[in-house]
Design an enzyme around this catalytic site. Structure first.
Site, PDB file in Angstrom:
ATOM      1  N   SER A 131      39.042  14.010  -8.816  1.00 64.73           N
ATOM      2  CA  SER A 131      38.719  14.572  -7.791  1.00 64.73           C
ATOM      3  C   SER A 131      38.241  15.382  -7.779  1.00 64.73           C
ATOM      4  O   SER A 131      38.246  16.600  -9.038  1.00 64.73           O
ATOM      5  CB  SER A 131      40.635  14.487  -7.215  1.00 64.73           C
ATOM      6  OG  SER A 131      40.607  14.358  -6.625  1.00 64.73           O
ATOM      7  N   GLU A 148      49.747  12.546  -7.773  1.00 59.29           N
ATOM      8  CA  GLU A 148      50.537  12.880  -7.933  1.00 59.29           C
ATOM      9  C   GLU A 148      51.982  12.664  -8.708  1.00 59.29           C
ATOM     10  O   GLU A 148      53.262  13.130  -8.235  1.00 59.29           O
ATOM     11  CB  GLU A 148      50.753  14.408  -7.193  1.00 59.29           C
ATOM     12  CG  GLU A 148      50.146  14.890  -6.460  1.00 59.29           C
ATOM     13  CD  GLU A 148      49.220  16.162  -8.037  1.00 59.29           C
ATOM     14  OE1 GLU A 148      49.948  15.965  -8.489  1.00 59.29           O
ATOM     15  OE2 GLU A 148      47.599  16.485  -6.965  1.00 59.29           O
ATOM     16  N   GLN A 171      50.097   3.144  16.827  1.00 58.89           N
ATOM     17  CA  GLN A 171      50.815   2.313  17.455  1.00 58.89           C
ATOM     18  C   GLN A 171      51.139   2.762  18.960  1.00 58.89           C
ATOM     19  O   GLN A 171      50.595   1.881  20.258  1.00 58.89           O
ATOM     20  CB  GLN A 171      52.493   1.509  17.278  1.00 58.89           C
ATOM     21  CG  GLN A 171      52.704  -0.087  17.290  1.00 58.89           C
ATOM     22  CD  GLN A 171      51.777  -0.964  16.911  1.00 58.89           C
ATOM     23  OE1 GLN A 171      51.000  -0.899  16.244  1.00 58.89           O
ATOM     24  NE2 GLN A 171      52.275  -1.815  18.053  1.00 58.89           N
ATOM     25  N   LEU A 172      51.489   4.003  19.320  1.00 62.51           N
ATOM     26  CA  LEU A 172      51.837   4.201  20.312  1.00 62.51           C
ATOM     27  C   LEU A 172      49.995   4.889  21.529  1.00 62.51           C
ATOM     28  O   LEU A 172      49.754   4.516  22.207  1.00 62.51           O
ATOM     29  CB  LEU A 172      51.852   5.499  20.116  1.00 62.51           C
ATOM     30  CG  LEU A 172      54.044   5.754  20.029  1.00 62.51           C
ATOM     31  CD1 LEU A 172      54.452   7.189  20.096  1.00 62.51           C
ATOM     32  CD2 LEU A 172      54.118   4.988  21.610  1.00 62.51           C
ATOM     33  N   SER A 228      45.855   4.436 -18.312  1.00 62.42           N
ATOM     34  CA  SER A 228      47.380   5.004 -18.030  1.00 62.42           C
ATOM     35  C   SER A 228      47.173   6.103 -16.907  1.00 62.42           C
ATOM     36  O   SER A 228      46.743   7.074 -16.597  1.00 62.42           O
ATOM     37  CB  SER A 228      47.623   6.445 -19.327  1.00 62.42           C
ATOM     38  OG  SER A 228      46.235   7.144 -19.135  1.00 62.42           O
ATOM     39  N   GLY A 229      48.182   5.855 -15.912  1.00 60.21           N
ATOM     40  CA  GLY A 229      48.522   6.346 -14.570  1.00 60.21           C
ATOM     41  C   GLY A 229      49.949   6.497 -14.743  1.00 60.21           C
ATOM     42  O   GLY A 229      49.929   7.639 -15.133  1.00 60.21           O
TER      43      GLY A 229
END
Length: 381
Positions: free
Chosen positions: A159, A364, A337-338, A131-132
């Protein structure tokens, strides 16, 4: 407030305090924590000294009793150094707030002093292997036995599991889906409580994640947060703030990567000039900054609504979480990317933020669930 779009002097002071703490205690060490999978518990204690372990816990309980915007400013500032560390402070605050807001006087007296100071650290245990997004389908049971509950089941993706001292756990005490769920505070040394092996993850390496396993774990009924059957409502009440905080963590990470991209493109030379001189680079930086400010404005507005207990607070929290986490990941990706090939190397911080921010669209409440919340709320009007 001089202007509704400006921070107050007090809010700026809190933001500066959090920024200084981050610059001293988090940013210089974050890459090493990521590489060595180090959980910086000593940093939590120092954060607790500043009141960051009890940001919206009441003053009666020893907290600093700030609003959700102040909390978001602290999370955003800390995530500039390390999103995983900042997000963990959010989880601890969510658990402490739930005990303060819904717990009995006796429960608060037992647990809050150590949580406020961060001498003890708290985890929030809702998700299970099966169950997420459908959190109300949880199966971990708590069967009444005299003055105790006997717990059986497994929590997933927790966590701090195995390291933290206190676990606020959602358990099934009745048959009916969401109405049969209760919240219990469980201490780490409870017989019958054990932990899975630390998960190997893409990012968030400075924050351990593991299963929390209950096998006939005996927990006093006095550890109930609120009444029996009120757990789901309590869990959901905690999530509005959690969503704002995780959105704020994305804002902080994105701001760091924008700043890194500006610095890098000014220094990096190609075709005889700094990369920053090319219009393509300037357009990319402009879009990154615009998307960041748009997400920040919505998040601060949602935070003000949660503090004021506005009727549309949950919709705005969901909108803000969705926009901040999606925009945050896109901004970090553009920043990488830069940097070209260097952005892919661990010598530069940007790849760590790219990995750390990715999970914010999942936890969350996934961003798909955020859209469900917003859509249903709009159709309810």
């Amino acid at each position: 407030m001089t202007d509704q779009f400006d921070l107050t002097a007090d809010q700026r002071e809190i933001q500066d305090l959090a920024r200084r703490f981050t610059a001293d205690r988090i940013t210089p060490f974050a890459a090493e924590w990521d590489e060595t999978h180090h959980y910086p518990v000593d940093v939590w204690k120092a954060a607790g000294d500043l009141g960051f372990g009890s940001i919206y816990v009441s003053e009666e309980s020893g907290g600093i009793a700030l609003g959700r915007l102040e909390a978001a400013l602290i999370m955003e500032a800390m995530a500039y150094g390390c999103p995983a560390t900042s997000a963990f402070i959010s989880i601890h605050n969510m658990a402490a707030w739930m005990i303060d807001r819904f717990g009995s006087a006796e429960l608060k007296a037992r647990f809050l002093p150590d949580l406020v100071s961060m001498d003890k650290i708290a985890s929030y245990c809702l998700t299970e292997p099966g169950s997420g997004s459908d959190a109300a389908a949880l199966k971990t049971t708590a069967r009444r036995d005299g003055d105790d509950f006997i717990l059986n089941g497994t929590k997933q993706f927790i966590s701090g599991a195995g390291y933290n001292d206190v676990y606020v756990v959602m358990v099934r005490t009745g048959e009916e889906k969401s109405r049969g769920i209760s919240a219990l505070v469980v201490e780490k040394d409870t017989p019958g409580l054990s932990f899975g092996a630390p998960e190997k993850k893409l990012g968030w390496n400075a924050s351990p994640t593991a299963q929390v396993i209950f096998e006939d774990a005996r927990v006093p009924a006095a550890n109930l947060v609120g009444g029996e059957g009120e757990g789901f409502r309590i869990a959901m009440a905690g999530l509005d703030g959690g969503r704002l905080n995780i959105g704020a963590c994305s804002l902080g990470g994105a701001q760091r990567c924008l700043d890194e991209a500006i610095r890098y493109t000014k220094e990096r030379q190609q075709f005889g000039q700094p990369v920053a001189e090319f219009q393509n680079t300037q357009f990319t930086l402009a879009d990154m900054a615009t998307d960041l400010e748009a997400a920040r404005a919505l998040l601060y507005l949602a935070a003000a609504k949660v503090t004021a207990n506005a009727p549309d607070k949950s919709r705005f929290s969901a909108m803000a979480k969705r926009l901040a986490t999606d925009n945050g990941s896109a901004i970090v990706d553009a920043g990488l990317q830069l940097h070209g090939g260097y952005g892919y190397l661990k010598d530069y911080p940007i790849e760590r933020f790219w990995r750390d921010l990715r999970v914010h669209s999942i936890l969350e409440g996934t961003n798909q669930v955020m859209r469900m919340i917003v859509g249903r709320d709009l159709l309810r009007q």
